[in-house]
Design an enzyme around this catalytic site. Structure first.
Site, PDB file in Angstrom:
ATOM      1  N   ASP A  85      85.977  47.892  -3.430  1.00 33.52           N
ATOM      2  CA  ASP A  85      87.096  47.170  -4.034  1.00 33.52           C
ATOM      3  C   ASP A  85      87.044  45.667  -3.743  1.00 33.52           C
ATOM      4  OD1 ASP A  85      88.010  49.612  -5.016  1.00 33.52           O
ATOM      5  OD2 ASP A  85      89.192  49.988  -3.211  1.00 33.52           O
ATOM      6  N   HIS A  94      90.603  48.542 -10.356  1.00 34.16           N
ATOM      7  CA  HIS A  94      91.307  49.001  -9.160  1.00 34.16           C
ATOM      8  C   HIS A  94      92.807  48.791  -9.376  1.00 34.16           C
ATOM      9  CE1 HIS A  94      91.924  49.988  -4.974  1.00 34.16           C
ATOM     10  NE2 HIS A  94      92.745  48.956  -4.898  1.00 34.16           N
ATOM     11  N   SER A  98      91.906  57.885 -18.718  1.00 32.52           N
ATOM     12  CA  SER A  98      92.740  57.109 -19.642  1.00 32.52           C
ATOM     13  C   SER A  98      92.177  55.698 -19.826  1.00 32.52           C
ATOM     14  CB  SER A  98      94.201  57.076 -19.182  1.00 32.52           C
ATOM     15  OG  SER A  98      94.349  56.335 -18.002  1.00 32.52           O
ATOM     16  N   ASN A  99      91.537  55.153 -18.802  1.00 35.45           N
ATOM     17  CA  ASN A  99      90.872  53.855 -18.986  1.00 35.45           C
ATOM     18  C   ASN A  99      89.655  53.993 -19.888  1.00 35.45           C
ATOM     19  OD1 ASN A  99      92.091  51.517 -17.419  1.00 35.45           O
ATOM     20  ND2 ASN A  99      92.182  53.183 -15.928  1.00 35.45           N
ATOM     21  N   ARG A 140      83.362  58.223  -6.435  1.00 32.99           N
ATOM     22  CA  ARG A 140      82.263  58.297  -5.469  1.00 32.99           C
ATOM     23  C   ARG A 140      81.890  56.877  -5.049  1.00 32.99           C
ATOM     24  NH1 ARG A 140      82.288  62.713  -3.222  1.00 32.99           N
ATOM     25  NH2 ARG A 140      80.184  62.367  -2.453  1.00 32.99           N
ATOM     26  N   GLU A 200      96.480  48.311 -16.990  1.00 34.49           N
ATOM     27  CA  GLU A 200      95.044  48.636 -16.857  1.00 34.49           C
ATOM     28  C   GLU A 200      94.405  48.796 -18.234  1.00 34.49           C
ATOM     29  OE1 GLU A 200      93.779  51.611 -14.014  1.00 34.49           O
ATOM     30  OE2 GLU A 200      95.644  51.445 -12.899  1.00 34.49           O
ATOM     31  N   LEU A 246      79.333  54.112  -4.188  1.00 37.62           N
ATOM     32  CA  LEU A 246      77.945  53.888  -4.598  1.00 37.62           C
ATOM     33  C   LEU A 246      77.184  53.169  -3.487  1.00 37.62           C
ATOM     34  CD1 LEU A 246      78.788  52.781  -8.225  1.00 37.62           C
ATOM     35  CD2 LEU A 246      77.602  54.891  -7.583  1.00 37.62           C
TER      36      LEU A 246
HETATM   37  C1  GRF Z   1      93.121  54.164 -12.368  1.00 37.24           C
HETATM   38  O1  GRF Z   1      94.359  53.884 -11.789  1.00 37.24           O
HETATM   39  C2  GRF Z   1      92.069  53.207 -11.864  1.00 37.24           C
HETATM   40  O2  GRF Z   1      92.571  51.937 -11.582  1.00 37.24           O
HETATM   41  C3  GRF Z   1      91.617  53.882 -10.602  1.00 37.24           C
HETATM   42  O3  GRF Z   1      91.624  55.251 -10.912  1.00 37.24           O
HETATM   43  C4  GRF Z   1      92.552  55.512 -11.950  1.00 37.24           C
HETATM   44  C5  GRF Z   1      91.805  56.182 -13.044  1.00 37.24           C
HETATM   45  O4  GRF Z   1      92.661  56.637 -14.068  1.00 37.24           O
HETATM   46  N1  GRF Z   1      90.327  53.360 -10.186  1.00 37.24           N
HETATM   47  P1  GRF Z   1      92.020  57.156 -15.420  1.00 37.24           P
HETATM   48  O5  GRF Z   1      91.061  58.287 -15.078  1.00 37.24           O
HETATM   49  O6  GRF Z   1      91.344  56.022 -16.105  1.00 37.24           O
HETATM   50  O7  GRF Z   1      93.210  57.685 -16.208  1.00 37.24           O
END
Ligand code: GRF
Length: 220
Positions: free
Chosen positions: A147, A111, A15-16, A93, A176, A95
């Site tokens: 993180d 994050h 979704s991001n 994963r 996000e 890195l």
């Molecule tokens: C998000 O909450 C992001 O902050 C975390 O993993 C999730 C990924 O969600 N690192 P998406 O795959 O972008 O929906």
């Protein structure tokens, strides 16, 4: 100005990734999404890439004998596509320091907490267990430590009565999806400077590095 060729690395829903694809549809946006890489063949984000007409590659970590070999294949994909910036978006994963160093100050991560609080997994359950009133997300430059790294943008969301981890997670995702495109735009437009492991923004406007969930405005 030429748009910066950007790759998004995912493992899941993406979704991001979608938020970044949507932002980059604007020709004035300073980054263009040129490649999506998933380590999981079943990741829904691959379908999002296909719908957006962006090339996607599966680099399945299980097919490689070591982290280095896995990352070498990702590097090859990035190089072939002429990638300049990398966004980790739910890429599950760890890195190696070598990979992180090659993409120093050119790789972002998102994050789901207000770093440096709640590094690691299961952030929303831990926030709820602590009884915190507020949480959010952080977009930061990637460093070898998990993180951690210079912060570009943070999004803030309230914890509300009746929340469980899933409901709170959905609310955090809303910030996000606004924070990540904003942070990538900052990096792609060359406005980010890192001094002493703190990110500075050229010509920063007040509030530019902060995204507020709309519920916060309804509190008083
Ligand atoms: C998000 O909450 C992001 O902050 C975390 O993993 C999730 C990924 O969600 N690192 P998406 O795959 O972008 O929906």
């Amino acid at each position: 100005m030429a748009r910066r060729a950007t790759a998004v690395l995912i493992s899941g829903s993406g979704s991001n990734l979608q938020a970044l694809l949507d932002a980059a549809r604007d020709p004035a946006y300073p980054a263009a999404i040129r490649l999506v890489v998933s380590n999981r063949p079943e990741a829904f984000g691959l379908e999002r890439a296909r719908r957006a007409g962006v090339p996607a590659a599966v680099v399945d970590h299980r097919a490689f004998p070591s982290r280095e070999a896995f990352e070498a294949e990702i590097e090859a994909e990035l190089r072939t596509a002429g990638i300049e910036l990398v966004c980790l978006a739910g890429f599950m994963r760890v890195l190696t320091a070598g990979f992180v160093e090659r993409w120093w100050d050119r790789m972002l991560n998102i994050h789901p907490s207000l770093l440096p609080a709640y590094r690691g997994l299961h952030t929303h359950a831990r926030v709820l267990a602590d009884g915190a009133a507020v949480t959010g997300c952080t977009v930061h430059l990637v460093r070898p430590e998990l993180d951690a790294g210079p912060i570009l943008v943070q999004g803030v969301a309230p914890v509300l009565p009746g929340d469980d981890a899933e409901r709170l997670g959905r609310r955090v995702l809303e910030v996000e999806h606004r924070a990540y495109p904003r942070a990538l735009a900052m990096l792609a437009s060359g406005r980010v400077r890192v001094r002493g492991e703190r990110a500075m923004l050229l010509d920063e406007r007040p509030g530019e590095r902060l995204v507020l969930h709309p519920e916060l405005g309804r509190r008083e």
